[in-house]
Design a protein around this motif. Structure first.
Motif, short mmCIF file in Angstrom:
data_model
loop_
_atom_site.label_atom_id
_atom_site.label_comp_id
_atom_site.label_asym_id
_atom_site.label_seq_id
_atom_site.Cartn_x
_atom_site.Cartn_y
_atom_site.Cartn_z
N PRO A 52 15.26 54.41 35.84
CA PRO A 52 14.19 55.21 35.28
C PRO A 52 12.85 54.47 35.32
O PRO A 52 12.81 53.28 35.66
N SER A 53 11.78 55.15 34.97
CA SER A 53 10.45 54.55 34.96
C SER A 53 10.44 53.34 34.02
O SER A 53 10.98 53.39 32.93
N GLY A 54 9.85 52.25 34.49
CA GLY A 54 9.76 51.04 33.67
C GLY A 54 10.99 50.16 33.74
O GLY A 54 11.05 49.13 33.05
N ALA A 55 11.98 50.52 34.57
CA ALA A 55 13.23 49.76 34.63
C ALA A 55 13.06 48.38 35.26
O ALA A 55 13.89 47.50 35.07
N GLY A 56 11.98 48.21 36.05
CA GLY A 56 11.77 46.92 36.71
C GLY A 56 11.96 46.97 38.22
O GLY A 56 12.01 45.93 38.88
N LYS A 57 12.00 48.18 38.78
CA LYS A 57 12.28 48.36 40.21
C LYS A 57 11.17 47.76 41.07
O LYS A 57 11.42 47.00 42.00
N THR A 58 9.92 48.14 40.77
CA THR A 58 8.79 47.66 41.57
C THR A 58 8.65 46.15 41.42
O THR A 58 8.38 45.44 42.40
N THR A 59 8.87 45.65 40.20
CA THR A 59 8.78 44.21 39.98
C THR A 59 9.79 43.47 40.88
O THR A 59 9.45 42.46 41.49
N LEU A 60 11.01 43.99 40.98
CA LEU A 60 12.02 43.38 41.84
C LEU A 60 11.56 43.37 43.30
O LEU A 60 11.64 42.35 43.99
N1 ATP Z 1 1.66 42.77 36.09
C1 ATP Z 1 2.30 43.14 34.96
N2 ATP Z 1 1.92 42.67 33.76
C2 ATP Z 1 2.56 43.03 32.63
N3 ATP Z 1 3.61 43.87 32.58
C3 ATP Z 1 4.04 44.39 33.75
C4 ATP Z 1 3.41 44.06 35.00
N4 ATP Z 1 4.06 44.73 35.99
C5 ATP Z 1 5.03 45.44 35.38
N5 ATP Z 1 5.03 45.24 34.05
C6 ATP Z 1 5.97 45.82 33.09
O1 ATP Z 1 7.28 45.53 33.54
C7 ATP Z 1 8.16 46.64 33.33
C8 ATP Z 1 8.75 47.07 34.65
O2 ATP Z 1 7.73 47.61 35.46
P1 ATP Z 1 8.00 48.16 36.94
O3 ATP Z 1 6.68 48.56 37.51
O4 ATP Z 1 8.78 47.14 37.69
O5 ATP Z 1 8.90 49.43 36.65
P2 ATP Z 1 9.45 50.55 37.68
O6 ATP Z 1 10.93 50.56 37.52
O7 ATP Z 1 8.90 50.29 39.03
O8 ATP Z 1 8.87 51.89 37.06
P3 ATP Z 1 8.27 53.22 37.81
O9 ATP Z 1 9.48 54.06 38.19
O10 ATP Z 1 7.48 53.88 36.73
O11 ATP Z 1 7.46 52.78 38.98
C9 ATP Z 1 7.31 47.72 32.66
O12 ATP Z 1 7.50 47.63 31.28
C10 ATP Z 1 5.90 47.33 33.04
O13 ATP Z 1 4.99 47.77 32.07
#
Ligand code: ATP
Ligand code: MG
Length: 373
Positions: A52-60
């Motif tokens: 789901p949104s915010g799961a950490g996918k993009t960070t990975l």
């Molecule tokens: N540069 C950053 N600084 C601080 N917090 C961050 C940063 N990048 C991501 N986060 C936080 O890390 C968590 C994971 O974010 P991420 O963007 O990886 O989620 P996601 O799974 O890709 O979500 P989405 O489906 O909405 O794109 C979120 O709580 C986000 O707010």
């Protein structure tokens, strides 16, 4: 660790690990965006990271690409630890949701951009562009059109072409189809599957869309709250969800909480509301355990009279949503004190139900997922 895995698999190319995400954690201050995740990605695999949104996918994905650095753990690409390697040395192709094309530049200039960055011989560039245009099935005479003049689907193809023209080790896709309308999205899904089959590229694809994940991925890594919930082939994720989160996130699933009343061989009776649900038990379940059970909407049978199943209850139809090839019902089962979603695909007018109908709902013990609380 990586080479050990490779040698254990007997050196079969299909089994070779190209990217090893090894116990990676990413913190932003006190927020844990990715929590101790390990995912080995095999050569030629289409791996989807679903959550789901915010799961950490993009960070990975950003850590694989080199835009972010793990706080703990390491990422290996072709057995090299890459934490100290800048993005441009990792030989990775990228397509993000915002395609990041240069709209005033032509198709050819856009696709040539990464080749020029890599100082490839200008004589070779034209041939490489023609080849990749054929692969993404864009007509060669589009080469000199400004990208801004192309349709959404065509721009998508240019973005894929630009990402793979220099034959990267790995292609990373972050929700690349989410800006397209439904029909185009489905078309591009099968295009991506075709491109993957024709190239043997290793793809890591990020999405929050369950259908997209199930239809394209060889394996799916489900993440939630930064942690890995399950890593398995798409079919297994659907048929044997490892956690209540996976069961609830994929498919249309109703969760009920109960307590194990009795165990009788391979069967257990779970007290739910004022009634009981029979489930298949295994060693993990003992009498007195609090459990969560999950029911898939399409596994529940409805009938005006009887349902021949391990579990059958009188139910009232609360809501009906006709969807053409199937009908979605919400039913209430008073004896279980439960409201349950049901997908019904029988077009027979005899088994079409109206709001307020009192009917029978049933399902087999083997269809119920059981989780210890
Ligand atoms: N540069 C950053 N600084 C601080 N917090 C961050 C940063 N990048 C991501 N986060 C936080 O890390 C968590 C994971 O974010 P991420 O963007 O990886 O989620 P996601 O799974 O890709 O979500 P989405 O489906 O909405 O794109 C979120 O709580 C986000 O707010
Ligand atoms: Mg994201």
């Amino acid at each position: 660790m990586v080479s050990k895995q490779v040698s254990e698999s007997g050196g079969d190319k299909e089994e070779e690990t190209v990217v090893e995400i090894d116990r990676v954690t990413k913190r932003y201050g006190s927020l844990v965006a990715v929590n101790d995740v390990s995912i080995p990605i095999r050569d030629g695999e289409f791996m989807t990271i679903l959550g789901p949104s915010g799961a950490g996918k993009t960070t990975l994905l950003h850590m694989i690409a080199g835009f972010e650095r793990p706080t703990e753990g390491e990422i290996y690409i072709d057995d090299r630890p890459v934490s100290d390697e800048p993005p441009n040395e990792r030989n990775i192709g990228l397509v993000f949701q915002s395609l990041a094309l240069f709209p005033h530049m032509t198709v050819k200039e856009n696709i040539a951009f990464p080749l020029k960055m890599r100082r490839e011989d200008p004589e070779d560039i034209d041939g490489q562009i023609n080849e990749v245009l054929e692969l993404v099935q864009l007509p060669v005479d589009y080469k000199n059109k400004p990208v801004g003049d192309l349709s959404g689907g065509q721009q998508q193809r240019v973005a894929f072409a630009r990402a793979i023209v220099y034959e990267p080790t790995l292609l990373l896709l972050d929700e690349p189809l989410s800006s397209l309308d439904k029909k185009l999205r489905e078309e591009m899904r099968s295009e991506l599957t075709r491109i993957h089959a024709e190239t043997d590229l290793t793809i890591v694809h990020v999405t929050h869309n369950q259908t997209e994940a199930l239809s394209m991925a060889d394996r799916i890594a489900v993440i939630n709250g930064g942690a890995l919930e399950q890593l398995a082939p798409a079919k297994e994720i659907y048929a044997q969800p490892a956690t209540p989160f996976v069961a609830g996130f994929i498919g249309d699933t109703t969760m009920l909480d109960g307590t194990v009343n009795r165990i009788d061989g391979r069967r257990a009776a779970v007290a739910v509301g004022g009634g009981e649900v029979t489930v298949e038990s295994d060693d993990r379940v003992t009498v007195g355990d609090d459990v969560r059970i999950a029911l898939r909407a399409e596994k529940i049978a409805l009938d005006h009279d009887d349902v021949d199943a391990d579990n059958a209850y009188e139910a009232t139809v609360e809501q009906v949503a006709f969807e053409g090839d199937q009908t979605q019902y919400t039913i209430s089962v008073a004896s279980l004190d439960a409201v349950i979603d049901v997908t019904h695909q029988d077009p027979d007018p005899e088994t079409v139900f109206d709001r307020g109908d009192v009917i029978t709902a049933g399902w087999d013990a083997a269809e119920v997922f059981v989780y210890n609380q």
